[in-house]
Design a protein around this motif. Sequence first.
Motif, PDB file in Angstrom:
ATOM      1  N   GLY A 114       0.802  -1.209   0.000  1.00  0.00           N
ATOM      2  CA  GLY A 114       0.000   0.000   0.000  1.00  0.00           C
ATOM      3  C   GLY A 114       0.837   1.261   0.000  1.00  0.00           C
ATOM      4  N   TYR A 115       0.193   2.367   0.358  1.00  0.00           N
ATOM      5  CA  TYR A 115       0.774   3.699   0.218  1.00  0.00           C
ATOM      6  C   TYR A 115       0.977   4.346   1.582  1.00  0.00           C
ATOM      7  CZ  TYR A 115       0.529   8.784  -0.525  1.00  0.00           C
ATOM      8  OH  TYR A 115       0.766  10.124  -0.488  1.00  0.00           O
ATOM      9  N   SER A 138       2.589  -2.427  -6.372  1.00  0.00           N
ATOM     10  CA  SER A 138       1.930  -1.300  -5.723  1.00  0.00           C
ATOM     11  C   SER A 138       0.414  -1.428  -5.836  1.00  0.00           C
ATOM     12  CB  SER A 138       2.394   0.031  -6.325  1.00  0.00           C
ATOM     13  OG  SER A 138       1.982   0.150  -7.667  1.00  0.00           O
ATOM     14  N   THR A 140      -1.499   1.226  -5.188  1.00  0.00           N
ATOM     15  CA  THR A 140      -1.976   2.572  -5.530  1.00  0.00           C
ATOM     16  C   THR A 140      -1.031   3.201  -6.543  1.00  0.00           C
ATOM     17  OG1 THR A 140      -0.688   3.883  -3.939  1.00  0.00           O
ATOM     18  CG2 THR A 140      -2.694   2.808  -3.111  1.00  0.00           C
ATOM     19  N   ILE A 166      -1.393   9.218  -7.839  1.00  0.00           N
ATOM     20  CA  ILE A 166      -2.416   8.578  -7.014  1.00  0.00           C
ATOM     21  C   ILE A 166      -3.740   9.333  -7.074  1.00  0.00           C
ATOM     22  CG2 ILE A 166      -1.823   9.791  -4.874  1.00  0.00           C
ATOM     23  CD1 ILE A 166      -2.342   7.142  -3.406  1.00  0.00           C
ATOM     24  N   LEU A 233      -5.487   2.657   2.055  1.00  0.00           N
ATOM     25  CA  LEU A 233      -5.243   2.737   0.612  1.00  0.00           C
ATOM     26  C   LEU A 233      -5.828   4.016   0.024  1.00  0.00           C
ATOM     27  CD1 LEU A 233      -5.813  -0.948  -0.572  1.00  0.00           C
ATOM     28  CD2 LEU A 233      -3.649   0.230  -0.183  1.00  0.00           C
ATOM     29  N   CYS A 234      -5.850   5.085   0.828  1.00  0.00           N
ATOM     30  CA  CYS A 234      -6.354   6.402   0.436  1.00  0.00           C
ATOM     31  C   CYS A 234      -7.865   6.433   0.217  1.00  0.00           C
ATOM     32  CB  CYS A 234      -5.629   6.928  -0.811  1.00  0.00           C
ATOM     33  SG  CYS A 234      -3.868   7.148  -0.567  1.00  0.00           S
ATOM     34  N   HIS A 235      -8.566   5.398   0.659  1.00  0.00           N
ATOM     35  CA  HIS A 235     -10.030   5.410   0.692  1.00  0.00           C
ATOM     36  C   HIS A 235     -10.436   5.835   2.102  1.00  0.00           C
ATOM     37  CE1 HIS A 235     -10.324   3.320  -3.146  1.00  0.00           C
ATOM     38  NE2 HIS A 235      -9.456   2.422  -2.702  1.00  0.00           N
ATOM     39  N   ILE A 252      -9.153   8.889  -7.305  1.00  0.00           N
ATOM     40  CA  ILE A 252      -7.932   8.220  -6.882  1.00  0.00           C
ATOM     41  C   ILE A 252      -7.681   6.939  -7.680  1.00  0.00           C
ATOM     42  CG2 ILE A 252      -7.998   9.150  -4.547  1.00  0.00           C
ATOM     43  CD1 ILE A 252      -9.034   6.465  -3.588  1.00  0.00           C
ATOM     44  N   SER A 254      -6.354   3.585  -6.938  1.00  0.00           N
ATOM     45  CA  SER A 254      -6.061   2.747  -5.784  1.00  0.00           C
ATOM     46  C   SER A 254      -6.923   1.499  -5.831  1.00  0.00           C
ATOM     47  CB  SER A 254      -6.335   3.521  -4.482  1.00  0.00           C
ATOM     48  OG  SER A 254      -6.139   2.706  -3.354  1.00  0.00           O
ATOM     49  N   THR A 255      -6.375   0.397  -5.365  1.00  0.00           N
ATOM     50  CA  THR A 255      -7.135  -0.840  -5.246  1.00  0.00           C
ATOM     51  C   THR A 255      -8.370  -0.589  -4.387  1.00  0.00           C
ATOM     52  OG1 THR A 255      -5.104  -2.121  -5.398  1.00  0.00           O
ATOM     53  CG2 THR A 255      -7.031  -3.241  -4.474  1.00  0.00           C
TER      54      THR A 255
END
Length: 313
Positions: A114-115, A138, A140, A166, A233-235, A252, A254-255
């Motif tokens: 992840g990030y 990665s 993200t 991202i 994950l930026c969510h 974004i 991201s997964t």
Amino acid sequence: MDDSTNIYMVKAAWYYYIVGYTQNDIASMLGLSRAKVVRLLDEAREQGVVQFTFRASDTSRMGLEQEFINRFGLDDIFIVPTSLDRATTEDSIARATSMYITSHLSDGAYLNMGYGAMMNRVLGYLSRGTCNNLSVISLTGGVNFYLQDIPPSVMSIRLNLLPCPILLSSKELRDAMVQEPSITSIAKMVGLASMSVVGIGGISDNATIQKNGMLTKSDFELLRMRGSVGDILCHFIDIDGNPIATDIESRIVSTSLSALEHMSNVVAAAGGDEKIRAIRAVLKHGYINTLITDERTAQKVIEEDDRLKEMVP
């Protein structure tokens, strides 16, 4: 040896051999005499606790681990001692995460990553580690953030990074970007991984996603108003771990959280007072299988969970 003595032994060994504190520092922190600390370190060597890694059978005795497993349904947890300052504690969590990964993956394995700042530190330790031919994928966008703590001269891992930012300027641009072959080819590799490791972000000025300028203080204030306690994950998620619908979410790379939920071996590494509510939300929703954190954070997560349970009518 009783359980309390064993816990002191493991803590003393961690502080001395991993964190690098002096015997006097450790004696002061644990409320013991220096002579007692010396005896504990001797016992740690004699019992094989110190072997460049910490045996799982020893770390499993460190305080709150069984409580977390029972309460949140975790498969595993690794709680490191909280150090004198924040940076040292974060470094301990990153070291422990790297140790956990290398002890659970074989040479040539694939690892989803992840990030965030914690993930950068973990990658830095992995790049110097003993897991040969490790391939990192990665989860993200944001190539630069995966490279910050990796010295190219000693890198022993292969990076497979999503070649895009991202956060994009519009939903339309994001939707077009994720269809590019260079993006889809990396995204398909996610399913090959034996393990996924992610960070957990809080809603604070220390958050990586704000410090790097990707989001502003105003963005974070709006997220707070909408009930966000942090991100994975930026969510951004609410107090129960549910995703919060925002314009940010639509832009974004991201997964997705639904994809994360279906991964079978997800490890989260995080610590710090500003992340308490976010860690608890991630645990409550069941996004992860294993947590690596520090003792102070673990205690506060349990306290927060107890507090919220008392508020339910």
